[in-house]
Write a protein that holds these residues in place. Structure first.
Motif, mmCIF file in Angstrom:
data_model
loop_
_atom_site.group_PDB
_atom_site.id
_atom_site.type_symbol
_atom_site.label_atom_id
_atom_site.label_comp_id
_atom_site.label_asym_id
_atom_site.label_seq_id
_atom_site.Cartn_x
_atom_site.Cartn_y
_atom_site.Cartn_z
ATOM 1 N N LEU A 216 0.809 -1.220 0.000
ATOM 2 C CA LEU A 216 0.000 0.000 0.000
ATOM 3 C C LEU A 216 0.842 1.269 0.000
ATOM 4 O O LEU A 216 0.429 2.287 -0.570
ATOM 5 C CB LEU A 216 -0.932 0.006 1.211
ATOM 6 N N ALA A 217 2.014 1.220 0.632
ATOM 7 C CA ALA A 217 2.867 2.410 0.697
ATOM 8 C C ALA A 217 3.205 2.978 -0.678
ATOM 9 O O ALA A 217 3.179 4.203 -0.868
ATOM 10 C CB ALA A 217 4.145 2.088 1.473
ATOM 11 N N PRO A 218 3.516 2.143 -1.704
ATOM 12 C CA PRO A 218 3.811 2.693 -3.029
ATOM 13 C C PRO A 218 2.640 3.437 -3.677
ATOM 14 O O PRO A 218 2.830 4.205 -4.613
ATOM 15 C CB PRO A 218 4.181 1.447 -3.857
ATOM 16 N N LEU A 219 1.434 3.226 -3.156
ATOM 17 C CA LEU A 219 0.243 3.873 -3.730
ATOM 18 C C LEU A 219 -0.140 5.137 -2.975
ATOM 19 O O LEU A 219 -1.125 5.797 -3.329
ATOM 20 C CB LEU A 219 -0.940 2.889 -3.705
ATOM 21 N N ALA A 220 0.611 5.489 -1.944
ATOM 22 C CA ALA A 220 0.228 6.585 -1.054
ATOM 23 C C ALA A 220 0.185 7.929 -1.748
ATOM 24 O O ALA A 220 -0.640 8.795 -1.407
ATOM 25 C CB ALA A 220 1.186 6.640 0.141
ATOM 26 N N SER A 221 1.070 8.171 -2.708
ATOM 27 C CA SER A 221 1.145 9.494 -3.337
ATOM 28 C C SER A 221 -0.155 9.887 -4.024
ATOM 29 O O SER A 221 -0.508 11.072 -4.076
ATOM 30 C CB SER A 221 2.294 9.526 -4.355
ATOM 31 N N ASN A 222 -0.910 8.911 -4.530
ATOM 32 C CA ASN A 222 -2.152 9.203 -5.249
ATOM 33 C C ASN A 222 -3.409 8.862 -4.453
ATOM 34 O O ASN A 222 -4.511 9.248 -4.854
ATOM 35 C CB ASN A 222 -2.180 8.435 -6.579
ATOM 36 N N HIS A 223 -3.253 8.138 -3.336
ATOM 37 C CA HIS A 223 -4.444 7.670 -2.610
ATOM 38 C C HIS A 223 -4.261 7.846 -1.103
ATOM 39 O O HIS A 223 -4.589 6.934 -0.330
ATOM 40 C CB HIS A 223 -4.716 6.202 -2.946
ATOM 41 N N MET A 224 -3.746 8.974 -0.677
ATOM 42 C CA MET A 224 -3.459 9.191 0.736
ATOM 43 C C MET A 224 -4.706 9.094 1.613
ATOM 44 O O MET A 224 -4.674 8.486 2.693
ATOM 45 C CB MET A 224 -2.785 10.548 0.933
ATOM 46 N N ALA A 225 -5.815 9.688 1.184
ATOM 47 C CA ALA A 225 -7.034 9.699 2.006
ATOM 48 C C ALA A 225 -7.525 8.277 2.267
ATOM 49 O O ALA A 225 -7.917 7.938 3.404
ATOM 50 C CB ALA A 225 -8.123 10.513 1.314
ATOM 51 N N GLU A 226 -7.508 7.431 1.234
ATOM 52 C CA GLU A 226 -7.962 6.053 1.400
ATOM 53 C C GLU A 226 -7.048 5.281 2.355
ATOM 54 O O GLU A 226 -7.516 4.502 3.200
ATOM 55 C CB GLU A 226 -8.021 5.339 0.041
ATOM 56 N N LEU A 227 -5.733 5.510 2.216
ATOM 57 C CA LEU A 227 -4.788 4.790 3.060
ATOM 58 C C LEU A 227 -4.859 5.232 4.518
ATOM 59 O O LEU A 227 -4.632 4.430 5.436
ATOM 60 C CB LEU A 227 -3.365 4.975 2.528
ATOM 61 N N GLN A 228 -5.195 6.490 4.753
ATOM 62 C CA GLN A 228 -5.336 6.962 6.129
ATOM 63 C C GLN A 228 -6.469 6.222 6.853
ATOM 64 O O GLN A 228 -6.359 5.873 8.028
ATOM 65 C CB GLN A 228 -5.595 8.470 6.137
ATOM 66 N N LYS A 229 -7.559 5.979 6.150
ATOM 67 C CA LYS A 229 -8.668 5.220 6.748
ATOM 68 C C LYS A 229 -8.236 3.791 7.065
ATOM 69 O O LYS A 229 -8.581 3.240 8.119
ATOM 70 C CB LYS A 229 -9.860 5.205 5.789
ATOM 71 N N LEU A 230 -7.463 3.207 6.153
ATOM 72 C CA LEU A 230 -6.996 1.840 6.383
ATOM 73 C C LEU A 230 -6.072 1.765 7.592
ATOM 74 O O LEU A 230 -6.164 0.836 8.409
ATOM 75 C CB LEU A 230 -6.270 1.323 5.132
ATOM 76 N N MET A 231 -5.182 2.751 7.709
ATOM 77 C CA MET A 231 -4.252 2.745 8.832
ATOM 78 C C MET A 231 -4.980 2.948 10.163
ATOM 79 O O MET A 231 -4.590 2.399 11.200
ATOM 80 C CB MET A 231 -3.195 3.839 8.647
ATOM 81 N N ALA A 232 -6.058 3.720 10.143
ATOM 82 C CA ALA A 232 -6.837 3.929 11.367
ATOM 83 C C ALA A 232 -7.483 2.630 11.842
ATOM 84 O O ALA A 232 -7.702 2.436 13.047
ATOM 85 C CB ALA A 232 -7.904 4.997 11.133
ATOM 86 N N CYS A 233 -7.753 1.736 10.880
ATOM 87 C CA CYS A 233 -8.364 0.452 11.243
ATOM 88 C C CYS A 233 -7.434 -0.397 12.100
ATOM 89 O O CYS A 233 -7.887 -1.298 12.821
ATOM 90 C CB CYS A 233 -8.747 -0.321 9.985
#
Length: 388
Positions: A216-233
């Protein structure tokens, strides 16, 4: 649309049938209850302590059955059902003309292409045995492998997803990641997110975090908002059902169906095919377009040859927006649809007419004319063909 009226009529028949059935059951239950009570009284007749007059018992039963009046109660509902059943076949016969040959045109088909379209339809629906049988009987066995193998791979991926196994889908998405990026699809992110949540739901926070850092980290530059929700989980490991995300798309069962649909769409796209089956779309459009053509041919019964030579449909056929794939232009002067021989032409003022209308108004380009929409003088020789 005529199919709507048929559906309404069918719904009326089923409603009447259910009403008649429930009424019949109600009457039978009442009669059964009365008979049970009489049987109990008859069984007590041999008891000397409670003498019972059987004649009065049967007379009372006869009176109650007469009051219930089963035939009278069932007669009205049965008549309504019979009336609905009588009308429905007539409506179906009227709407679905069994003889569609009147609207048929003699068109030369490429048999090989048609066979491939039919076989491809079976394969894309997952009906591989039926597709193989058709290919064999049509004598197209040489092309069977090229048609079957891509869709077989797709259905293997989908079957794995039904078992909550995302590995085949992820492998396919990774192999086609560049193509997915070019067409703006976030399918790879969705699959990785689902895999992340699957690991997290098993209660393994360490493995989930490791997976996120790797994929998921390689996708962070374009999808930060989505990854933040995942990390909160991660904070709710082992108790996701109590988390603020328990009712979100991340944990929704329907999300799997949506991602599977997106995978099918992209899979077909990379094969150069549409998401919807061409054969299915053609048949569905034909169901809508055939009735007005049949009505027209009943009027033109004696001019079949003229219908065969027409280059465009003689009557307007209204199809749903899902069947509209190409732009069309209708000349505001002649009220005719543009064709290759009569294309739309852009005038200097920016308005558009069909070529034949411009030729007619300019006397075959020998004189200028005024635009029907504005007072601009138009030189026909300076009009340019417009391509949609």
């Amino acid at each position: 649309m005529e199919l709507d009226s048929i559906k309404d009529a069918f719904d009326r028949v089923t409603k009447k049938q259910k009403l008649s059935s429930s009424k019949s059951q109600e009457v039978v239950d009442r009669i059964h209850l009365e008979l049970e009570q009489v049987l109990q009284k008859i069984q007590l007749a041999d008891n000397p302590e409670c003498p019972i007059d059987l004649s009065s018992v049967f007379a009372e039963l006869k009176t109650k059955l007469k009051d219930i009046a089963p035939l009278t109660q069932l007669d009205s509902t049965q008549k309504e059902l019979n009336a609905a059943l009588t009308k429905y076949p007539k409506l179906v016969e009227k709407s679905f003309n069994p003889d569609i040959s009147k609207a048929y045109r003699n068109v030369d088909f490429d048999r090989h292409t048609v066979n491939q379209i039919i076989a491809s339809h079976f394969y894309r629906q997952g009906m591989f045995e039926l597709g193989d049988c058709f290919i064999s009987e049509a004598g197209e066995s040489e092309s069977a492998a090229s048609l079957r193998s891509p869709f077989q791979e797709m259905y293997q991926i989908l079957e794995s997803m039904k078992s909550r196994n995302l590995e085949p889908a992820l492998n396919w998405a990774l192999n086609n990641s560049n193509k997915l990026k070019e067409c703006g699809s976030d399918l790879l992110l969705k699959l990785h997110s689902m895999q992340f949540m699957e690991i997290l739901q098993k209660g393994d926070r360490h493995d989930a975090l490791k997976y996120a850092r790797t994929y998921l980290a390689p996708l962070a530059s374009n999808h930060m908002a989505e990854l933040q929700k995942l990390m909160a989980c991660l904070l709710w490991t082992g108790r996701l059902d109590c988390s603020p995300y328990s009712h979100s798309q991340l944990l929704s069962v329907a999300n799997w169906d949506k991602v599977a649909e997106e995978l099918i769409r992209q899979f077909c796209n990379f094969l150069g095919q549409s998401y919807e089956s061409p054969l299915g779309v053609t048949v569905a459009a034909g169901v809508q377009g055939l009735p007005p053509l049949l009505k027209f041919m009943n009027v033109m019964a004696g001019k079949k040859q003229e219908w065969q030579s027409m280059k465009q449909l003689p009557v307007p056929v209204e199809l749903g927006r899902e069947f509209q794939f190409h732009s069309i232009f209708v000349c505001p002067v002649s009220k005719e649809q543009s064709t290759e021989e009569n294309p739309p032409m852009l005038m200097l003022c920016g308005h558009v007419l069909c070529k034949q209308s411009i030729m007619k108004m300019s006397k075959n380009s020998t004189k200028s004319f005024k635009c029907p929409y504005c007072p601009t003088d138009i030189d026909a020789t300076r009009c340019r063909q417009l391509y949609f």
